[in-house]
Design a protein around this motif. Structure first.
Motif, PDB file in Angstrom:
ATOM      1  N   ILE B  89      78.788  30.047  56.373  1.00  8.82           N
ATOM      2  CA  ILE B  89      78.932  28.405  57.308  1.00  8.82           C
ATOM      3  C   ILE B  89      79.990  27.578  56.976  1.00  8.82           C
ATOM      4  O   ILE B  89      80.238  27.068  56.373  1.00  8.82           O
ATOM      5  N   LEU B  95      73.626  29.058  63.572  1.00 11.36           N
ATOM      6  CA  LEU B  95      72.772  29.416  62.267  1.00 11.36           C
ATOM      7  C   LEU B  95      71.083  29.709  63.066  1.00 11.36           C
ATOM      8  O   LEU B  95      71.358  28.910  63.896  1.00 11.36           O
ATOM      9  N   LEU B  97      67.667  29.342  61.804  1.00 11.67           N
ATOM     10  CA  LEU B  97      66.012  28.883  61.411  1.00 11.67           C
ATOM     11  C   LEU B  97      65.785  29.942  60.881  1.00 11.67           C
ATOM     12  O   LEU B  97      65.003  30.351  61.668  1.00 11.67           O
ATOM     13  N   VAL B 107      70.712  27.586  66.586  1.00  6.24           N
ATOM     14  CA  VAL B 107      71.231  26.017  66.161  1.00  6.24           C
ATOM     15  C   VAL B 107      72.879  25.792  65.886  1.00  6.24           C
ATOM     16  O   VAL B 107      73.237  27.095  64.861  1.00  6.24           O
ATOM     17  N   PHE B 109      75.654  24.002  63.254  1.00  4.93           N
ATOM     18  CA  PHE B 109      76.255  24.166  62.463  1.00  4.93           C
ATOM     19  C   PHE B 109      77.036  22.730  62.722  1.00  4.93           C
ATOM     20  O   PHE B 109      77.857  22.953  62.848  1.00  4.93           O
ATOM     21  N   GLN B 112      78.190  19.057  55.812  1.00  3.87           N
ATOM     22  CA  GLN B 112      76.557  19.288  54.293  1.00  3.87           C
ATOM     23  C   GLN B 112      76.956  18.257  53.908  1.00  3.87           C
ATOM     24  O   GLN B 112      77.296  17.533  54.498  1.00  3.87           O
ATOM     25  N   LEU B 118      72.191  20.729  55.095  1.00  2.00           N
ATOM     26  CA  LEU B 118      72.560  21.169  56.490  1.00  2.00           C
ATOM     27  C   LEU B 118      72.022  19.892  57.219  1.00  2.00           C
ATOM     28  O   LEU B 118      71.648  19.588  57.901  1.00  2.00           O
ATOM     29  N   VAL B 120      71.995  19.419  61.029  1.00  2.00           N
ATOM     30  CA  VAL B 120      72.078  21.208  62.794  1.00  2.00           C
ATOM     31  C   VAL B 120      71.443  19.644  64.101  1.00  2.00           C
ATOM     32  O   VAL B 120      70.935  19.127  63.649  1.00  2.00           O
ATOM     33  N   THR B 121      72.367  20.660  64.512  1.00  2.00           N
ATOM     34  CA  THR B 121      71.784  19.649  65.891  1.00  2.00           C
ATOM     35  C   THR B 121      71.238  21.531  67.434  1.00  2.00           C
ATOM     36  O   THR B 121      72.050  22.089  67.151  1.00  2.00           O
ATOM     37  N   ARG B 133      68.215  17.459  59.797  1.00  2.00           N
ATOM     38  CA  ARG B 133      68.226  18.289  58.363  1.00  2.00           C
ATOM     39  C   ARG B 133      67.930  19.374  58.016  1.00  2.00           C
ATOM     40  O   ARG B 133      66.797  19.933  58.371  1.00  2.00           O
ATOM     41  N   GLN B 136      69.861  25.275  52.832  1.00  2.00           N
ATOM     42  CA  GLN B 136      70.778  26.468  53.269  1.00  2.00           C
ATOM     43  C   GLN B 136      69.670  27.456  53.374  1.00  2.00           C
ATOM     44  O   GLN B 136      70.330  28.302  53.707  1.00  2.00           O
ATOM     45  N   VAL B 139      67.756  29.449  56.194  1.00  2.00           N
ATOM     46  CA  VAL B 139      68.829  29.672  57.524  1.00  2.00           C
ATOM     47  C   VAL B 139      69.512  31.401  57.546  1.00  2.00           C
ATOM     48  O   VAL B 139      70.010  31.410  56.268  1.00  2.00           O
TER      49      VAL B 139
END
Lengths: 134, 233
Positions: B89, B95, B97, B107, B109, B112, B118, B120-121, B133, B136, B139
């Motif tokens: 990562i 990633l 989910l 998604v 990353f 952190q 993590l 994430v958007t 958020r 980990q 994921v």
């Protein structure tokens, strides 16, 4: 049905079990009823049980237990690599390996490509059906 | 304290065997340069006057001695470290989910946070996942990486994501039977702006790669014949 692929000195075989799984090796000598002495350009010559080998159609012309250099020359002369990669068995293995190494993104792109191809095929089929019906 | 040495000092007097040094006392005197220190100080070894003793503050005897010995718990000086981030990562990784409302979504990353979670958007425009958020453990990291250099994520930390504290209104009898007057809480405008800012540069890098946008919009699911332990992500 008679046997076509014989265990002989120079027979190329595929290892189907163990540490060298998937490798192409050449039988250079027979130890006893169950084992063969086996060699490949990138491995140390050693014994292997016949049960670990699957014979291929390819043979090369070598004396019994050749030196590594002669073995490599004989393999080049017989063009083992290209013969294997062009055979349907060899091609299938290459495709299997490629499929297994696909990334998640690659698998997505593959799915899109399959859908696209199926769409094209279906269109052509529809066209042909229409022609036939009329 | 004197300035710390960069390398630990190695002894000038190596051991021949344990307990026996290579050089004699007189040789060591010379090696340590004590003669030079003496010479600098006019033939005498420099002495420092003893530092004035700090008189200890007088403690008054306690007024109360408890009858029984009360056990005190042992001191705990443990400082928890943020969760170790998996090597697969890195910022910009896609990633998958595995749990929660956005299960199966792919998604991007970002970083952190100090709590170990993590950041994430989605990006939001592509798959509806906001700045969020995520743990980990829930994921799967794929090997697809996106260029994330244009994004500034410095302002996001765990405090940004904590719930707003709402003061509870005391209900009188009449209001018990009324439906909740508060409508659904809308996201404050600045959070929406933050989302748009982060996603703007991300969208540019995503549109640079063919099919990546559709990939992020799609959900992941296990199909027939897929063996997770054999899949390469």
């Amino acid at each position: 049905m008679p046997f076509k692929r014989y265990v002989e000195i120079g027979r190329v075989a595929l290892v189907n079990y163990g540490k060298d799984y998937g490798k192409l090796v050449v039988i250079v000598d027979v130890v006893d009823q169950n084992r063969a002495l086996v060699d490949a350009p990138d491995m140390v010559r050693g014994q292997m049980n016949f049960k670990r080998l699957t014979l291929t159609d390819i043979t090369i012309d070598i004396p019994r237990v050749p030196k590594k250099k002669t073995l490599i020359e004989a393999m080049e002369k017989a063009d083992v690599k290209t013969k294997w990669e062009n055979s349907s068995w060899g091609r299938k293995l290459i495709v299997q390996k490629r499929r297994a190494s696909l990334n998640d993104f690659d698998r997505f792109k593959l799915m899109l490509a399959k859908i696209k191809r199926a769409g094209v095929v279906r269109q052509e089929l529809a066209k042909l059906k229409k022609e036939n019906a009329s | 304290m004197a300035a710390k040495r960069k390398t630990p000092i190695k002894t000038r007097n190596p051991d021949l065997i344990r307990g026996v040094g290579k050089y004699s006392r007189s040789k060591m005197y010379h090696k340590r340069g004590l003669w030079a220190i003496k010479a600098k100080n006019g033939g005498v070894f420099p002495r420092h006057d003893p530092q004035p003793k700090v008189t200890a503050t007088v403690e008054k005897p306690p007024k109360f001695y408890p009858a029984d010995d009360v056990k005190r718990p042992l001191l705990n000086k443990r400082k928890p470290k943020p969760t170790k981030l998996r090597a697969s990562i890195t910022p910009g990784t896609v990633l998958i989910l595995l749990a929660g409302r956005f299960m199966g979504k792919r998604v991007v990353f970002l970083k952190q946070l100090t709590s170990g979670l993590l950041l994430v958007t989605g990006p939001f425009k592509i798959n509806g996942v906001p700045l969020r958020r995520v743990n980990q453990s829930y994921v799967i990291a794929t090997s697809t990486k996106i260029d994330i250099s244009g994004v500034n994520v410095d302002k996001f930390d765990d405090k940004y994501f904590t719930k707003e504290v709402v003061k509870k209104k005391k209900k009188n009898e009449g209001e018990f039977f009324e439906a909740e007057k508060e409508d659904k809480k809308n996201l404050p405008e600045d959070k929406k702006e933050d989302q748009k800012a982060v996603d703007a540069s991300l969208l540019k890098s995503i549109e640079g790669v063919p099919d990546l946008k559709a990939y992020l919009a799609a959900r992941f699911s296990l199909k027939s014949g897929m063996k997770p332990h054999e899949l390469v992500f």
